[in-house]
Design a protein around this motif. Structure first.
Motif, PDB file in Angstrom:
ATOM      1  N   VAL A   3       0.861  -1.179   0.000  1.00 24.23           N
ATOM      2  CA  VAL A   3       0.000   0.000   0.000  1.00 24.23           C
ATOM      3  C   VAL A   3       0.895   1.226   0.000  1.00 24.23           C
ATOM      4  CG1 VAL A   3      -1.751   1.264   1.289  1.00 24.23           C
ATOM      5  CG2 VAL A   3      -1.793  -1.228   1.255  1.00 24.23           C
ATOM      6  N   THR A   4       0.660   2.134  -0.923  1.00 24.59           N
ATOM      7  CA  THR A   4       1.436   3.366  -1.006  1.00 24.59           C
ATOM      8  C   THR A   4       0.584   4.503  -0.471  1.00 24.59           C
ATOM      9  OG1 THR A   4       2.559   2.553  -2.959  1.00 24.59           O
ATOM     10  CG2 THR A   4       2.680   4.914  -2.533  1.00 24.59           C
ATOM     11  N   THR A   5       1.051   5.108   0.607  1.00 26.75           N
ATOM     12  CA  THR A   5       0.337   6.252   1.159  1.00 26.75           C
ATOM     13  C   THR A   5       0.854   7.519   0.489  1.00 26.75           C
ATOM     14  OG1 THR A   5       1.959   6.588   2.901  1.00 26.75           O
ATOM     15  CG2 THR A   5       0.117   5.091   3.398  1.00 26.75           C
ATOM     16  N   PRO A   6       0.066   8.573   0.514  1.00 25.47           N
ATOM     17  CA  PRO A   6       0.564   9.827  -0.074  1.00 25.47           C
ATOM     18  C   PRO A   6       1.873  10.282   0.557  1.00 25.47           C
ATOM     19  CG  PRO A   6      -1.796   9.983   0.353  1.00 25.47           C
ATOM     20  CD  PRO A   6      -1.320   8.677   0.959  1.00 25.47           C
ATOM     21  N   GLN A   7       2.025  10.085   1.870  1.00 29.12           N
ATOM     22  CA  GLN A   7       3.253  10.497   2.545  1.00 29.12           C
ATOM     23  C   GLN A   7       4.450   9.704   2.033  1.00 29.12           C
ATOM     24  OE1 GLN A   7       3.800  13.033   4.434  1.00 29.12           O
ATOM     25  NE2 GLN A   7       5.919  12.570   4.883  1.00 29.12           N
ATOM     26  N   SER A   8       4.297   8.381   1.878  1.00 29.62           N
ATOM     27  CA  SER A   8       5.422   7.578   1.393  1.00 29.62           C
ATOM     28  C   SER A   8       5.753   7.930  -0.043  1.00 29.62           C
ATOM     29  CB  SER A   8       5.130   6.081   1.536  1.00 29.62           C
ATOM     30  OG  SER A   8       4.051   5.697   0.702  1.00 29.62           O
ATOM     31  N   GLN A   9       4.745   8.292  -0.832  1.00 30.10           N
ATOM     32  CA  GLN A   9       4.979   8.713  -2.216  1.00 30.10           C
ATOM     33  C   GLN A   9       5.765  10.021  -2.243  1.00 30.10           C
ATOM     34  OE1 GLN A   9       4.206   6.876  -4.922  1.00 30.10           O
ATOM     35  NE2 GLN A   9       5.319   8.371  -6.124  1.00 30.10           N
ATOM     36  N   VAL A  10       5.418  10.960  -1.369  1.00 33.28           N
ATOM     37  CA  VAL A  10       6.142  12.231  -1.299  1.00 33.28           C
ATOM     38  C   VAL A  10       7.585  11.988  -0.892  1.00 33.28           C
ATOM     39  CG1 VAL A  10       6.342  14.400  -0.005  1.00 33.28           C
ATOM     40  CG2 VAL A  10       4.119  13.673  -0.870  1.00 33.28           C
ATOM     41  N   GLN A  11       7.801  11.126   0.120  1.00 31.37           N
ATOM     42  CA  GLN A  11       9.163  10.834   0.558  1.00 31.37           C
ATOM     43  C   GLN A  11       9.965  10.182  -0.555  1.00 31.37           C
ATOM     44  OE1 GLN A  11       8.293   8.540   4.041  1.00 31.37           O
ATOM     45  NE2 GLN A  11       8.412  10.320   5.396  1.00 31.37           N
ATOM     46  N   ARG A  12       9.360   9.265  -1.296  1.00 27.58           N
ATOM     47  CA  ARG A  12      10.063   8.608  -2.386  1.00 27.58           C
ATOM     48  C   ARG A  12      10.393   9.608  -3.494  1.00 27.58           C
ATOM     49  NH1 ARG A  12       6.492   4.735  -4.457  1.00 27.58           N
ATOM     50  NH2 ARG A  12       6.538   3.882  -2.380  1.00 27.58           N
ATOM     51  N   ASN A  13       9.461  10.471  -3.832  1.00 25.88           N
ATOM     52  CA  ASN A  13       9.717  11.475  -4.866  1.00 25.88           C
ATOM     53  C   ASN A  13      10.794  12.452  -4.420  1.00 25.88           C
ATOM     54  OD1 ASN A  13       7.813  10.338  -6.527  1.00 25.88           O
ATOM     55  ND2 ASN A  13       6.204  11.795  -5.987  1.00 25.88           N
ATOM     56  N   GLU A  14      10.738  12.892  -3.149  1.00 20.91           N
ATOM     57  CA  GLU A  14      11.738  13.826  -2.629  1.00 20.91           C
ATOM     58  C   GLU A  14      13.117  13.183  -2.652  1.00 20.91           C
ATOM     59  OE1 GLU A  14      12.574  14.995   1.768  1.00 20.91           O
ATOM     60  OE2 GLU A  14      10.952  16.253   1.019  1.00 20.91           O
ATOM     61  N   SER A  15      13.188  11.957  -2.201  1.00 21.06           N
ATOM     62  CA  SER A  15      14.466  11.253  -2.193  1.00 21.06           C
ATOM     63  C   SER A  15      14.990  11.086  -3.611  1.00 21.06           C
ATOM     64  CB  SER A  15      14.293   9.887  -1.522  1.00 21.06           C
ATOM     65  OG  SER A  15      15.510   9.185  -1.553  1.00 21.06           O
ATOM     66  N   GLY A  16      14.130  10.737  -4.541  1.00 22.07           N
ATOM     67  CA  GLY A  16      14.536  10.581  -5.926  1.00 22.07           C
ATOM     68  C   GLY A  16      15.001  11.887  -6.534  1.00 22.07           C
ATOM     69  N   LEU A  17      14.347  12.974  -6.184  1.00 21.36           N
ATOM     70  CA  LEU A  17      14.742  14.288  -6.694  1.00 21.36           C
ATOM     71  C   LEU A  17      16.146  14.635  -6.227  1.00 21.36           C
ATOM     72  CD1 LEU A  17      14.042  17.010  -8.089  1.00 21.36           C
ATOM     73  CD2 LEU A  17      13.219  17.775  -5.872  1.00 21.36           C
ATOM     74  N   LEU A  18      16.437  14.366  -4.976  1.00 25.10           N
ATOM     75  CA  LEU A  18      17.756  14.680  -4.434  1.00 25.10           C
ATOM     76  C   LEU A  18      18.835  13.765  -4.995  1.00 25.10           C
ATOM     77  CD1 LEU A  18      16.885  15.366  -0.699  1.00 25.10           C
ATOM     78  CD2 LEU A  18      17.497  17.034  -2.434  1.00 25.10           C
ATOM     79  N   THR A  19      18.537  12.485  -5.088  1.00 24.04           N
ATOM     80  CA  THR A  19      19.568  11.548  -5.535  1.00 24.04           C
ATOM     81  C   THR A  19      19.848  11.655  -7.022  1.00 24.04           C
ATOM     82  OG1 THR A  19      17.957   9.774  -5.829  1.00 24.04           O
ATOM     83  CG2 THR A  19      19.092   9.890  -3.704  1.00 24.04           C
ATOM     84  N   ALA A  20      18.923  12.209  -7.757  1.00 24.02           N
ATOM     85  CA  ALA A  20      19.097  12.318  -9.208  1.00 24.02           C
ATOM     86  C   ALA A  20      19.897  13.552  -9.618  1.00 24.02           C
ATOM     87  CB  ALA A  20      17.723  12.354  -9.888  1.00 24.02           C
ATOM     88  N   ARG A  21      20.227  14.392  -8.677  1.00 23.26           N
ATOM     89  CA  ARG A  21      20.935  15.636  -8.977  1.00 23.26           C
ATOM     90  C   ARG A  21      22.365  15.589  -8.452  1.00 23.26           C
ATOM     91  NH1 ARG A  21      17.138  15.989 -11.980  1.00 23.26           N
ATOM     92  NH2 ARG A  21      15.258  17.130 -11.546  1.00 23.26           N
ATOM     93  N   PRO A  22      23.271  16.305  -9.106  1.00 21.58           N
ATOM     94  CA  PRO A  22      24.643  16.381  -8.584  1.00 21.58           C
ATOM     95  C   PRO A  22      24.666  17.090  -7.225  1.00 21.58           C
ATOM     96  CG  PRO A  22      24.503  17.302 -10.817  1.00 21.58           C
ATOM     97  CD  PRO A  22      23.107  17.030 -10.363  1.00 21.58           C
ATOM     98  N   VAL A  23      25.643  16.746  -6.415  1.00 17.31           N
ATOM     99  CA  VAL A  23      25.766  17.330  -5.073  1.00 17.31           C
ATOM    100  C   VAL A  23      25.823  18.850  -5.155  1.00 17.31           C
ATOM    101  CG1 VAL A  23      27.250  17.503  -3.042  1.00 17.31           C
ATOM    102  CG2 VAL A  23      26.832  15.273  -4.086  1.00 17.31           C
ATOM    103  N   TRP A  24      26.594  19.383  -6.089  1.00 18.35           N
ATOM    104  CA  TRP A  24      26.728  20.839  -6.181  1.00 18.35           C
ATOM    105  C   TRP A  24      25.390  21.504  -6.490  1.00 18.35           C
ATOM    106  CZ3 TRP A  24      25.287  23.177 -10.651  1.00 18.35           C
ATOM    107  CH2 TRP A  24      25.271  22.394 -11.819  1.00 18.35           C
ATOM    108  N   LEU A  25      24.548  20.860  -7.307  1.00 16.58           N
ATOM    109  CA  LEU A  25      23.248  21.447  -7.645  1.00 16.58           C
ATOM    110  C   LEU A  25      22.315  21.405  -6.446  1.00 16.58           C
ATOM    111  CD1 LEU A  25      21.358  22.755  -9.653  1.00 16.58           C
ATOM    112  CD2 LEU A  25      20.762  20.463 -10.488  1.00 16.58           C
ATOM    113  N   VAL A  26      22.318  20.295  -5.727  1.00 20.70           N
ATOM    114  CA  VAL A  26      21.509  20.223  -4.504  1.00 20.70           C
ATOM    115  C   VAL A  26      21.985  21.290  -3.519  1.00 20.70           C
ATOM    116  CG1 VAL A  26      20.886  18.776  -2.520  1.00 20.70           C
ATOM    117  CG2 VAL A  26      20.938  17.784  -4.819  1.00 20.70           C
ATOM    118  N   GLY A  27      23.299  21.503  -3.467  1.00 30.35           N
ATOM    119  CA  GLY A  27      23.846  22.541  -2.599  1.00 30.35           C
ATOM    120  C   GLY A  27      23.353  23.928  -2.982  1.00 30.35           C
TER     121      GLY A  27
END
Length: 152
Positions: A3-27
């Motif tokens: 079961v995917t809750t909206p909160q877990s979906q947001v956390q997964r999307n947020e984590s994916g957004l951060l991990t998909a970007r270079p460290v300098w860009l996240v900085g």
């Protein structure tokens, strides 16, 4: 079946957004967010009547901190944090932990500046010190989260 809750979906999307970007860009993005939040905090303090005048060590009188001064200060000082994050991502065994410990210590040390600012009202000193914590509270977790996904 999971079961995917909206909160877990947001956390997964947020984590994916951060991990998909270079460290300098996240900085850079974290720094911009921290600068906006910190400037907003300073504007609220200014509206509440806190005098925005401070002096550097050795100065004979306080100078006005202009609107936008907190934003600019966060941008300026965060460059070192972004460089640190990039270096740790490349060479540190545990970059997220090392980054977090280092930046928490540096943030604590940065509180000495407002504490000893001559010719500066106590309320202004408090706002300056809290603004350091506000900026770190926004920037450090975002970069640390990105660094926790560094793979060797």
């Amino acid at each position: 079946m999971s079961v995917t809750t909206p909160q877990s979906q947001v956390q997964r999307n947020e984590s994916g957004l951060l991990t998909a970007r270079p460290v300098w860009l996240v900085g850079i993005l974290a720094t911009l967010a921290g600068a906006v939040v910190t400037e907003g905090f300073a504007l609220v303090a200014r509206a509440a009547g806190v005098p925005m005048e401070a002096a550097s060590p050795g100065a004979t009188e306080a100078a006005e901190i202009p609107v936008g001064g907190f934003f600019g200060g966060v941008l300026f000082w965060s460059v070192a944090g972004i460089v640190l994050a990039v270096v740790l991502a490349r060479w540190a065994k545990r970059p997220a932990r090392t980054f977090t410990v280092t930046t928490v210590v540096l943030t604590a040390l940065s509180l000495a500046g407002p504490a000893v600012a001559p010719h500066t009202a106590g309320s202004t000193r408090i706002v300056l010190a809290v603004s350091h914590v506000v900026a770190a509270a926004v920037i450090v977790p975002l970069l640390a989260r990105r660094l926790s996904h560094v793979r060797r």
